[in-house]
Design a protein around this motif. Structure first.
Motif, short mmCIF file in Angstrom:
data_model
loop_
_atom_site.label_atom_id
_atom_site.label_comp_id
_atom_site.label_asym_id
_atom_site.label_seq_id
_atom_site.Cartn_x
_atom_site.Cartn_y
_atom_site.Cartn_z
N VAL A 12 81.42 -18.38 35.87
CA VAL A 12 82.25 -17.67 36.84
C VAL A 12 81.58 -16.35 37.19
O VAL A 12 81.29 -15.54 36.30
N GLY A 13 81.33 -16.10 38.47
CA GLY A 13 80.67 -14.85 38.84
C GLY A 13 81.01 -14.41 40.23
O GLY A 13 81.57 -15.17 41.03
N ASP A 14 80.65 -13.15 40.55
CA ASP A 14 80.94 -12.60 41.88
C ASP A 14 79.69 -12.48 42.74
O ASP A 14 79.77 -12.07 43.89
N THR A 15 78.51 -12.83 42.18
CA THR A 15 77.26 -12.60 42.90
C THR A 15 76.48 -13.90 43.04
O THR A 15 76.16 -14.56 42.04
N LEU A 16 76.15 -14.26 44.27
CA LEU A 16 75.47 -15.53 44.50
C LEU A 16 74.08 -15.56 43.86
O LEU A 16 73.72 -16.54 43.20
N HIS A 17 73.29 -14.48 44.04
CA HIS A 17 71.88 -14.52 43.62
C HIS A 17 71.68 -14.48 42.11
O HIS A 17 70.58 -14.79 41.64
N THR A 18 72.66 -14.05 41.35
CA THR A 18 72.48 -14.00 39.90
C THR A 18 73.36 -15.05 39.22
O THR A 18 72.86 -16.02 38.65
N ASP A 19 74.67 -14.86 39.30
CA ASP A 19 75.60 -15.72 38.57
C ASP A 19 75.57 -17.17 39.05
O ASP A 19 75.45 -18.10 38.24
N ILE A 20 75.67 -17.35 40.37
CA ILE A 20 75.83 -18.70 40.90
C ILE A 20 74.49 -19.43 40.92
O ILE A 20 74.37 -20.57 40.45
N LEU A 21 73.44 -18.77 41.39
CA LEU A 21 72.11 -19.39 41.39
C LEU A 21 71.69 -19.77 39.97
O LEU A 21 71.23 -20.89 39.72
#
Lengths: 282, 282, 282, 282
Positions: free
Chosen positions: B230-239
């Motif tokens: 679960v994250g708020d940032t595409l480039h770190t958490d989701i990627l």
């Protein structure tokens, strides 16, 4: 690696463009013997210009630094600095308001126009930025990096304004064995953070060479074939000179050491027309 | 854009990985209602871990910051920080000597091992560097950028040593409307200047996720299918979560605003499995 | 977003620089109504130039393509293409030998000089390369990518020669909904592989603008203040025009869609002086 | 530069990770004497794994290529290829639909799962892409670059799907003096064009190493201290091994020539624990 004789080269061209650091002078002295070169240029009536990415001081102040070292040939009108391009940009494109800057008070002299106010970032109030119409990176000194760079990032998130970088170098020498971080590297960091496109002036960019080319007084119709660019750095002096269509001479008294020259030319693909030990006429 | 119910998601997974900033807390407070999420996780017996790129403080100090905000569930053993990876690297690869660092004294706790001495760059003598066997970028505070970054560049020109970056973020929020430059951006500038390859720890790098995965205690044979990132940032958490093979949920309480989410997903090609208004269980 | 009237703008300037694709024409037709603009320019006696990154055909062939669409105003002498800069470079810097190229036979016309031989990469024998003194990326057509790009990489590993890229665009439109990969993107891939520095011509580079500036015939002493650059692409037309010191007008008939314009200007920091629906005078 | 004896190194570790090309074999033969190394590993009961960025063929096919050269020790279960990571990703993250790919039919074997259909880009109809749920770059052969890469760009403009790169290398050797462009460089070009973030598997990424680490059968609780990574390339083998916490040995039989090794280590800052002439046990 075969070395060319610099005196023979000078004889073949009407105008010489010189880089400053590593070609004419080091951090606090002249390249030994360079006074002979100026004497020879005077004697043979050759025009020369100094093209420098140094926007920390005005051409007048830069010329004075040569006088203090005993050289009277480098007059303000033969110095072309990246700061002059920043000033032309503001003059043409930013009619009024405030220009915020990172740099010393000396460097801010470039930015002064009758209709523009200059403001060091340190004095900027982030709650009163509606008049700030441009930002310029001038010099690495004159501000506190910890606080003023973060202030700069927040300014650029709130105001969509042109950002000018008046010195594209990453580092500069401060003594024989130490270098310092130049404003070009700092500007690149801020550009990466805010994700916007900054406007850069300075070698190897063509605009620097155009500016010098247009200043050639004595030969109003000179061909690019009659100009030689002399520099110590492949990525700025030689690349820029080549791309502009000039013949180029790499000298080995600055950033490019004699033992590395061939390897660097091969690995970068930046190929000078000539390689000389130095720009000293012997 | 259809939003998913976070509670329903939690019910489908055995273990939840959370990012901290923008998901559980903001710069100085909790995401409103997040205490319900912790209560629900406790009630349903779900394991959770907090994966953070914040190496400024130890897991114990980070856990205390939650206690001060009234949350007792975030114990040190469920915090995985990029600083722990930097420490593991030093432990395995730098057997002795001195580790120079940029950061606060708090951040240096990560670097202490029985056989390594730690030294802030500010105290480094450039004439006595033969024992310096590694350099670590820990935190943006605790040093003077003007002088200590130039010192860092000169150190790296003289000593060919591993350089570790323990926080890859470029910025972090300091108030509702302002951000600050994080040490990841500063390290990138130095890396560009010296032209060497630094070693980075932190999301989206797989090693951060491997470290968390190996710490899952209650389910020794858990499948990646049973974990939700679960994250708020595409480039770190989701990627990072996607690449490691986990299902991912983007929440809209931090770096990604509700009005920008669809456009950002489309333009980056980083596609979360789910999108939720927040990580709050209602 | 407030739109400006293009006719009113034309009235304020003496010379207009136009981009071609997305401003004057699309992939196979004119921008509807653009004939009015040419009529108005003729009527009011304004000079104009077309600045294009298209090096696939000579100015004569490019002018013919307008004639076929019913426009007789775009004569060869008002077309400035990046191919002309590549030719000037070779003329000044590569006195003899062979120039290898990637592109069609049409594009090779730019490269022909009395003393240089041109050779398509497909006909190059990697065992006979001692006379190859430059390589030029001209156009994406006219060669087999699978075999000729690998051949190009091997040539550049064996010969340290200048490499010129005569079109810096990454893509171009081939129909209303499809694009094709342009030679600029292919050249970038080869540059990354061989690790050498290529020489690029084309917008946004200043050299393209100075070339046009120097071609202005009717106003030998024109100021940059009297020229307007009109384009549909922020990163090439607008950035380049701004940097050169010109006022710039973004039109919304090509790469920049009306619904994206504001967001793109904000996110890139590339700010046109004006925004117009189109370059059509109504 | 002091060289270490490879046999002495093997004696100090329980498990050896080898790169393939330039360490065990060249483009079409074994590294001379490497059979001694396999005999010694067998004799001393050491485990070994081959970590390769080659996704062009399955582990079974790769193992056969060693058998044809007379080596029977490299069995499929000791081969870890980046293609296996691509397959794991699809297995976990892409439950159904079609996977489009660039590569040979051999390379597509990695992508086959009971619920996924594979489709070479050459057979893709751009008007029927609603079922295409992922794209994978597998191998540089098996497709026409001129047409299929442009097709790929258009697919990615229309479908926002995960893109996986199963081989991150830029080039590979095809003969003693020639190299070819690898699919990693091609994927980078497409990524730059579409502006989206691709997912890369292969050294130096940690996921390649954790995959191998988890496959170590005979030592279920082995420490990273007991594993040696052996490779010929600083940016993949040595950087990846170092970052994962392993000791690393650079061998000089492939990408890194004996005369360049010291300069490359100094300029990149990628420092192997050991340097050996080769991986041959003598």
């Amino acid at each position: 690696m075969q070395l060319d004789c610099f005196k023979t080269l000078v004889d073949q061209y009407k105008v010489i463009f010189f880089d400053a650091f590593g070609v004419l002078k080091t951090h606090n002295s002249l390249i030994p013997g360079i006074e002979n070169t100026f004497a020879y240029l005077r004697e043979t009536g050759k025009d020369f210009y100094v093209l420098t990415n140094d926007a920390s001081r005005s051409p007048e102040q830069l010329a004075e630094s040569y006088v203090r070292l005993g050289i009277h040939d480098v007059v303000p009108s033969c110095i072309i600095s990246s700061g002059m391009l920043a000033r032309e940009y503001l003059d043409l494109k930013v009619p009024h308001g405030t220009v915020a800057y990172l740099g010393t008070a000396n460097s801010a002299h470039y930015l002064e126009t009758p209709t523009l106010k200059t403001l060091p970032i340190s004095q900027l109030d982030l709650n009163a930025i509606s008049e700030v119409n441009a930002l310029v990176f001038m010099d690495d000194e004159g501000f506190d990096w910890n606080t003023d760079l973060t202030k700069t990032v927040n300014l650029l998130r709130k105001r969509n304004i042109p950002v000018i970088v008046a010195n594209t170098d990453k580092t500069y020498p401060v003594s024989q064995h130490q270098i310092a971080i130049a404003i070009g590297a700092v500007a690149k960091m801020v550009e990466d953070i805010v994700g916007k496109q900054f406007i850069r002036f300075g070698k190897p960019d063509a605009q620097m060479f155009i500016f010098a080319y247009e200043h050639i007084k004595n030969y109003p119709t000179i061909s690019k074939r009659d100009i030689l660019m002399v520099g110590d750095t492949l990525h700025t002096d030689i690349l820029g000179g080549n791309k502009f269509g000039l013949d180029t001479a790499l000298v080995l008294t600055g950033n490019t050491q004699p033992e590395d020259a061939e390897m660097k030319i091969r690995s970068t693909g930046i190929i000078p027309t000539y390689i000389c030990e130095s720009a000293v006429v012997q």
